[in-house]
Design a protein around this motif. Structure first.
Motif, PDB file in Angstrom:
ATOM      1  N   LYS A 174       0.902  -1.312  -0.097  1.00 46.39           N
ATOM      2  CA  LYS A 174      -0.183  -0.032   0.060  1.00 46.39           C
ATOM      3  C   LYS A 174       0.891   1.245  -0.035  1.00 46.39           C
ATOM      4  O   LYS A 174       0.507   2.133  -0.743  1.00 46.39           O
ATOM      5  N   ARG A 175       1.880   1.274   0.857  1.00 47.45           N
ATOM      6  CA  ARG A 175       2.903   2.354   0.881  1.00 47.45           C
ATOM      7  C   ARG A 175       3.552   2.770  -0.395  1.00 47.45           C
ATOM      8  O   ARG A 175       3.615   3.753  -1.018  1.00 47.45           O
ATOM      9  N   HIS A 176       4.130   1.640  -1.028  1.00 47.89           N
ATOM     10  CA  HIS A 176       4.779   1.559  -2.429  1.00 47.89           C
ATOM     11  C   HIS A 176       3.677   2.136  -3.456  1.00 47.89           C
ATOM     12  O   HIS A 176       4.008   3.017  -4.209  1.00 47.89           O
ATOM     13  N   SER A 177       2.566   1.608  -3.497  1.00 48.26           N
ATOM     14  CA  SER A 177       1.468   2.087  -4.433  1.00 48.26           C
ATOM     15  C   SER A 177       1.357   3.725  -4.372  1.00 48.26           C
ATOM     16  O   SER A 177       0.951   4.237  -5.365  1.00 48.26           O
ATOM     17  N   SER A 178       1.051   3.991  -3.031  1.00 46.40           N
ATOM     18  CA  SER A 178       0.798   5.395  -2.906  1.00 46.40           C
ATOM     19  C   SER A 178       2.037   6.148  -3.321  1.00 46.40           C
ATOM     20  O   SER A 178       1.625   7.068  -4.036  1.00 46.40           O
ATOM     21  N   ASP A 179       3.400   5.859  -3.085  1.00 47.41           N
ATOM     22  CA  ASP A 179       4.452   6.631  -3.471  1.00 47.41           C
ATOM     23  C   ASP A 179       4.473   6.623  -5.045  1.00 47.41           C
ATOM     24  O   ASP A 179       4.730   7.719  -5.517  1.00 47.41           O
ATOM     25  N   LEU A 180       4.082   5.532  -5.677  1.00 49.56           N
ATOM     26  CA  LEU A 180       4.127   5.754  -7.134  1.00 49.56           C
ATOM     27  C   LEU A 180       3.052   6.444  -7.865  1.00 49.56           C
ATOM     28  O   LEU A 180       3.365   7.188  -8.666  1.00 49.56           O
ATOM     29  N   VAL A 181       1.799   6.444  -7.290  1.00 44.68           N
ATOM     30  CA  VAL A 181       0.801   7.434  -7.615  1.00 44.68           C
ATOM     31  C   VAL A 181       1.292   8.894  -7.414  1.00 44.68           C
ATOM     32  O   VAL A 181       1.018   9.491  -8.238  1.00 44.68           O
ATOM     33  N   LYS A 182       1.852   9.251  -6.226  1.00 48.46           N
ATOM     34  CA  LYS A 182       2.255  10.481  -6.011  1.00 48.46           C
ATOM     35  C   LYS A 182       3.435  10.976  -6.955  1.00 48.46           C
ATOM     36  O   LYS A 182       3.425  11.901  -7.404  1.00 48.46           O
ATOM     37  N   GLY A 183       4.270   9.833  -7.209  1.00 52.49           N
ATOM     38  CA  GLY A 183       5.581  10.230  -8.113  1.00 52.49           C
ATOM     39  C   GLY A 183       4.989  10.625  -9.562  1.00 52.49           C
ATOM     40  O   GLY A 183       5.495  11.590 -10.058  1.00 52.49           O
ATOM     41  N   ASN A 184       3.971   9.795  -9.966  1.00 49.90           N
ATOM     42  CA  ASN A 184       3.409   9.942 -11.331  1.00 49.90           C
ATOM     43  C   ASN A 184       2.795  11.457 -11.485  1.00 49.90           C
ATOM     44  O   ASN A 184       2.985  12.139 -12.394  1.00 49.90           O
ATOM     45  N   THR A 185       2.296  11.873 -10.153  1.00 46.21           N
ATOM     46  CA  THR A 185       1.389  12.947 -10.311  1.00 46.21           C
ATOM     47  C   THR A 185       2.377  14.278 -10.251  1.00 46.21           C
ATOM     48  O   THR A 185       2.218  15.123 -11.051  1.00 46.21           O
ATOM     49  N   LYS A 186       3.525  14.119  -9.454  1.00 49.39           N
ATOM     50  CA  LYS A 186       4.405  15.242  -9.145  1.00 49.39           C
ATOM     51  C   LYS A 186       5.372  15.265 -10.805  1.00 49.39           C
ATOM     52  O   LYS A 186       5.728  16.457 -11.184  1.00 49.39           O
ATOM     53  N   LEU A 187       5.424  14.378 -11.431  1.00 46.10           N
ATOM     54  CA  LEU A 187       6.075  14.129 -12.512  1.00 46.10           C
ATOM     55  C   LEU A 187       5.270  14.925 -13.693  1.00 46.10           C
ATOM     56  O   LEU A 187       5.887  15.570 -14.396  1.00 46.10           O
ATOM     57  N   GLY A 188       3.937  14.420 -13.675  1.00 45.46           N
ATOM     58  CA  GLY A 188       3.141  15.054 -14.728  1.00 45.46           C
ATOM     59  C   GLY A 188       3.213  16.582 -14.499  1.00 45.46           C
ATOM     60  O   GLY A 188       3.216  17.362 -15.340  1.00 45.46           O
ATOM     61  N   LYS A 189       2.957  16.843 -13.238  1.00 48.43           N
ATOM     62  CA  LYS A 189       2.900  18.348 -12.966  1.00 48.43           C
ATOM     63  C   LYS A 189       4.123  19.142 -13.518  1.00 48.43           C
ATOM     64  O   LYS A 189       4.112  20.428 -14.118  1.00 48.43           O
ATOM     65  N   SER A 190       5.351  18.710 -12.945  1.00 48.42           N
ATOM     66  CA  SER A 190       6.460  19.152 -13.411  1.00 48.42           C
ATOM     67  C   SER A 190       6.861  19.176 -14.897  1.00 48.42           C
ATOM     68  O   SER A 190       7.328  20.077 -15.416  1.00 48.42           O
TER      69      SER A 190
END
Length: 357
Positions: free
Chosen positions: A221-237
């Motif tokens: 669950k923690r890794h899935s959450s980190d991956l989702v956050k990483g994709n979101t930040k990468l897209g915004k960036s």
């Protein structure tokens, strides 16, 4: 009507219903025997298929599958001992099938293998937790794996053999109460044996499995959450950089980062799928085994024991069906069943020897 004024008491016995019970109903014994037949054949075929799959393909040569093979061996031994159990079930109570020594050996081997299955599933859960949380810590030497597997077999076997040696070798054999090969309910130390078996084979493996599953679920669950956050930040960036007039957009680096995150997500999904498969194996196992372990230490449950034993043996044939959902096992299964030996990926030396013969 004249009241009975006699001082004579009706016939009474000091035996409890548990002690009076005898599994002598021909219909019930026939039902048990009939249900055992498909369990036996399915278990022999399925577990043999699992062992053959690992034998012919190096793709299945993983740490977790070492214990899957061990579990299949234990289940296969149980299924190989079922024909004598089936023959005994179809026989009337007090009619013995085969010599006493074979009956005693059959019972001891089956009970030892059930203990091996419990320990093996605890090991699979622990290894899976290490692979998910600390991959480097899950790399064991051959000596370590050999020692681990030796203990998995040694501890349950000791629980069976040692009481036999200490108590005169009459613990296992034909039991007149159930008309089956099992630990004798008439043995004076049967309650002590049941308590020892329960304490050695159930609480610690159960706690190990539950703790491992909790750790795995939390980590995924923690890794899935980190991956989702990483994709979101990468897209915004990437959007911010693409609209900027002063800063050039490093398209290649953004693409590499996205691909890297996609690869991680794909690996994460694979870990989730493998973990779900393992959880299904463990869940089915405890649904079959836990009632049996609990009933042997709960008094006044004699009539339920034959049917709970049936459920326990059912577990020996169901694991290969669960493995068939695993993509790697399913692929090898299909190649073997369709006799496409040349299409099996990562052929073992054993298979190459027979293909090139």
């Amino acid at each position: 009507m004249v009241a009975n004024t006699s001082d004579e008491l009706p016939f009474t016995t000091d035996k409890t219903p548990e002690e009076q019970f005898r599994f002598d109903d021909p219909l019930q014994r026939t039902i048990i025997g009939l249900v055992f037949i498909p369990i036996c054949f399915t278990g022999l075929f399925g577990n043999s298929l699992v062992l053959l799959s690992v034998l012919v393909s190096r793709k299945l040569h993983t740490i977790s599958n070492v214990f899957v093979v061990n579990l299949s061996i234990a289940d296969l031994v149980v299924c190989m001992s079922l024909p004598s159990t089936i023959a005994q079930a179809f026989s009337p109570l007090d009619v013995r099938v085969g010599p006493d020594w074979l009956c005693a050996l059959n019972a001891a081997v089956m009970f030892a293998c059930i203990g091996v299955s419990v320990s093996t599933l605890a090991s699979i859960s622990l290894i899976r937790a290490l692979i998910v949380t600390r991959p480097l810590a899950a790399r064991f030497s051959r000596k370590m794996m050999t020692l681990w597997l030796t203990l998995v077999w040694l501890i349950p076997s000791t629980v069976d053999v040692l009481p036999q040696l200490l108590w005169g070798g009459e613990l296992f054999g034909y039991d007149g109460k159930y008309g089956a090969c099992m630990p004798k309910t008439s043995h004076p130390k049967i309650d002590l044996y049941k308590s020892i078996t329960f304490l050695v084979s159930f609480p610690l493996p159960f706690l190990t499995i539950v703790a491992s599953l909790v750790v795995i679920i939390i980590n995924l669950k923690r890794h899935s959450s980190d991956l989702v956050k990483g994709n979101t930040k990468l897209g915004k960036s990437s959007k911010t950089k693409s609209t900027s007039k002063t800063v050039p957009v490093p398209v290649s680096s953004v693409t590499v980062a996205i691909e890297d995150n996609t690869t991680k997500l794909r690996l994460q999904r694979r870990q989730v799928q493998i973990t779900k498969n393992m959880m299904m194996v463990v869940g089915v196992f405890f649904a079959c085994i836990a009632p049996f372990f609990l009933i042997v230490v709960i008094p006044d449950t004699a009539p339920a024991l034959p049917y709970l034993s049936l459920i326990t043996y059912f577990n020996s044939c169901v694991n290969p069906i669960i493995y068939a959902k695993h993509p790697n096992f399913r692929e090898i299964f299909l190649h073997i069943l369709n006799r496409r030996w040349a299409d099996i990926p990562k052929k073992s030396r054993f298979l190459e020897f027979f293909i090139n013969r």
